[in-house]
Every structure is written in C-alpha cells, then in structure tokens.
Design an enzyme around this catalytic site. Sequence first.
Site, mmCIF file in Angstrom:
data_model
loop_
_atom_site.group_PDB
_atom_site.id
_atom_site.type_symbol
_atom_site.label_atom_id
_atom_site.label_comp_id
_atom_site.label_asym_id
_atom_site.label_seq_id
_atom_site.Cartn_x
_atom_site.Cartn_y
_atom_site.Cartn_z
ATOM 1 N N ALA A 135 0.831 -1.165 -0.229
ATOM 2 C CA ALA A 135 -0.070 -0.008 -0.223
ATOM 3 C C ALA A 135 0.694 1.366 0.050
ATOM 4 O O ALA A 135 0.516 2.125 -0.579
ATOM 5 C CB ALA A 135 -0.913 0.008 1.219
ATOM 6 N N THR A 136 1.848 1.096 0.523
ATOM 7 C CA THR A 136 2.752 2.396 0.624
ATOM 8 C C THR A 136 3.306 2.752 -0.795
ATOM 9 O O THR A 136 3.196 4.053 -0.985
ATOM 10 C CB THR A 136 3.925 2.341 1.448
ATOM 11 O OG1 THR A 136 3.712 1.963 2.812
ATOM 12 C CG2 THR A 136 5.202 3.218 1.180
ATOM 13 N N CYS A 188 6.760 6.490 23.529
ATOM 14 C CA CYS A 188 7.745 5.818 23.838
ATOM 15 C C CYS A 188 8.015 4.470 23.006
ATOM 16 O O CYS A 188 9.114 4.065 23.058
ATOM 17 C CB CYS A 188 7.651 5.281 25.274
ATOM 18 S SG CYS A 188 8.046 6.452 26.403
#
Lengths: 137, 403
Positions: B73-74, B327
Amino acid sequence: MAYSDKVIDHYTNPRNVGTLDKSKNNVGTGLVGAPECGDVMRLQIEVDANNVITDAKFKTFGCGSAIASSSLATEWLKGKSIDDAMAIDNMDIVEELALPPVKIHCSVLAEDAIKAAINDYRVKNGLEALVSEKSHH
Amino acid sequence: MNLPIYLDNNATTPMDPRVLEAMIPYFTQKFGNAASRNHPFGWAAEEGVDYAREQVAKLIGANEKEIIFTSGATEANNLAIKGVFEMYKDKGNHIITCTTEHKAVLDACKHLEKLGAEITYLQVKSDGLINLQELENAITDKTILVSIMYGNNEIGVIQPIKEISAITHKHGALFFTDATQAVGKIPVDVIADGIDLMAFSAHKMYGPKGVGALYVRRKNPRVKVTAQMDGGGHERGMRSGTLNVPGIVGFGKACELCNLEMAEEAKRLSALRDKLESSLTILEESYVNGNREYRLPHVANISFKYVEGEGLMMAMKDMAVSSGSACTSASLEPSYVLKSLGLSDDLAHSSIRFGLGRFTTEEEVNFAIEQTKKAVNHLRDLSPLWEMFKEGIDLDKVEWVEH
C-alpha cells in the site's frame, strides 16, 4: 526492542512504591517530568538527624524503563548520606539497567527527581537549594 | 489458548493457511516470469496472475484491467499521489488530504510540496471524521486530487466516502482513497463509492506481505498516473518490475476468502470488539477514541488516563497490542492521529489499540480483558498522577517541570 532482565525485574516487582508524609520536615519530595511528555516521577526521601536517608518511596507515570529507573533510585538512596545521594549520576542508572540510548532520558529524569527531593528537604530545613553542575537539557 | 495472543491485526495479519496453500506451487513449480509470453512456464505464471487479478477486482467491484499490482500500500499510495500530480500538472497543482492520513500519504504530499504542489491538510472533528463543508470550501479550480483514507489505521473510523467522492467530482477533481484497513473488512465498491484510485494491501487481509494494489479507474473518467519507476512497462505501463507471482496469487486468494467470509467475520468481530470495549470502559477514567458508529468492526482504541501506554503494554506481556504512546517510537511524540482528534498529549500517551482479526477467539478476548484490567490497576497503583487525581488535585493547574 527487548527489555533487560533488570528492567523487567524492577518493573514487575517495583521496590519502595508509595507515599511519605510530605508535610513532615524531614521528608523531601521531588516531582519531575510532565504528563504531556509521557513521564512523571515522584520521589520522596526521609532523612534522619545525621543527614542519612532512612527511607525512600516513589511513584512513576511512564514507560517500563522510567519505572525501573525510579525503583532502582529508591533502592540506592536508602542508607546513603545526602552528600552521597547527590553524587548519583544518571549514567550509573543507565549502566545498572542496561538502558538503550532511546531510554537514557528515563535515567536523567530519575537523577533530576533525586536532586529535586534533596533540594526540597534542604529548603524545608532552611538550607539553600543545591545547583547541579551538569546540565542534561 | 496459546500465549502470547495477537491483537495487533491493524499492523499486519497472519496469513490464512488456505492462502499459503494457493501460493506454494508458484515458488518451485510454476516459477515462471509472468512476462515470458513464449513458453509454458511464463504462461502458467501469467495464468495465476490473471486469475488473481480477477479475484482482487471482484472484491472491490472493479474490472480486472483496473488493478495495478504493487509491492504494497505504501507504493500504491505514492504511485497514486505522485503519479496523478505528474500526469495532471497542466490542470492544476492543488491536492487536498487530511491530518489523520497514513504517513505514506502525508509524506508523499510533503514531497510534492517541494516540487510546487499546494497541499491542504483538512483537520478532523473530535470523532475523527472530516467536515464535508470544509472539504468543499477547500476545493479550488486548481484542485486535481482529493486523498482521504477509507478507514483509519489507529482508531478505525470510516470517512463518508460516497459524500466525499460526490463533492470531489462535482468540482472536477479525482478522488483517491487509501483503503488499506478497509478492503477485506467491510464492503468496498469502487463504483458505488465513486472511487477513482484506491490503494490496498494483501497483508492486512490475511494475505502475504510485499504485495498490494492500486485500483485505477478506466471509465468515467479514464484515469492515468505517471509511472514512478522506469523499466519494462509492466502493469499497463504504470508499474514496471517483474511481477511477484506467488505474492499476487496469495493476494487473489486472500481477496476471494474475504469476499466469501467478511460479512460473517465483521459481525463476529464487532461483537467481540464491543465486549472488549464495554468491559474495559468499566474501569474509571477510560475513554474510547474515535467515532463509535462509523468505524471498522475490528479495532478498539482506548485511553486509560493516568497510565502511560508503553508501561501498560509491558504489563500486558502475554498480548501483542500497540500504543499511541511516544515511547514506542524514537520520536518521543505521541500519536499524531490521536492529537488530531484534540486529545491532550497525556491521553494520547495513555492509549492502547486492540486489533482483532479472523483468528481471534472469544477466549482470547476474555483473557485480554482480564490482563488489561490487571495491568491498568497495577500501573495506577504506581502512578503519581492517579494518586493526585484521587486526591482531587487538578493536574492542569500543576506546574510541571518539563525535561
């Protein structure tokens, strides 16, 4: 990224969780960090007439490394003189807990909390707040 | 029940064994290059690809010629946005998107800004949906593309796609949607939804990693994108590169299975999701993030105030989930999606995303509920903020020592 065994140990069985009576003159409280940053540590010390820390407690909002850093700090503080406590360096915590670079800020926060607690105690007892020579910021 | 349990199906899904079975012959027996037109090895591979193309097209109501296979998809997002910008640059340079899009969309847009594109980033409302009036107001005569995702990867909200495409088309622009989280989970129909281009990926729907597709409409209007990679002119010249035949075959099978099973699966998963949410929001000061009506069936994003997400995940050690906490990334910035909803940084730090999937059982959900409750209570016992909240201290009025 896996946590070190020591971080997991302190996280799972945190030492000295709790609250000391902050209205007492021989109790110093350090509250550092901010909720927006994802870490808040509260570290408290109780000091006897010979300037020795007889008790230490913490509560921490933060990741596992932040919780472990503050738990370890309370362990180290008990039985130390104020002067020795002032000398605790964040890198000692990094080394003991094998913190990766991205978690060094957790140890910095623990050192800041120790110094803030000591200074709170000093100011309460009519002494000047000490300024740390080194700056992490 | 095997531990740890996997509740991170928005990150990736396990492959369905039936998909693997369909792929296996294409590694060692039918290993040909689908572009080899003159021998049986090539023909066998091509046949596998053609069949998969039909299976993929069928799931989204498209014609098989409208499917361009990519590496995921990228790549499909990049090809759509950059390819449209390049192809239609004589018409205009304005693209509209929104702040909660995936980084593959946002960063492709940022890249185009350097090349002279004007990008409008629409804000979302506190439930994660865009404001349609703001969309319409943002369109100019230079607008060539509107890029709004179908379902959000962090909170699962589904944008009003039909309305968005209608507004877009009214003003003569193209509509692209990143439907990576939606395809295979809910019915997506490119005709009914008015979609001109759409990116999606196999590994989010029980297919293999490394394969995805861009749907490019061929009729009403005929859409073209400029290739972003030069080579042998595969995929109608829009995406060169030898086809990943086993991956594509697996993608096709995954689409076929979704087509057959997704209606039942969505019903089952939304019931489990609701159970998870209602059981966890019994905890004080816990909040579901995002619109609760228009959303994917399998995602729950919950903030547990006064505990930090990564610390919480560490206590939920027998389950794989994800957090909007800073984090978890190197950036130390909490989730930009949650912040776009107007969540304060501390609530964004306190969020956990539970992503259910085809192989999630009720037993696992029950386990997750108990573990999460225990973890939240453990962390709150350690939290100075929880203690202060319980003492009635207004945390917004405390002067924090930021570091």
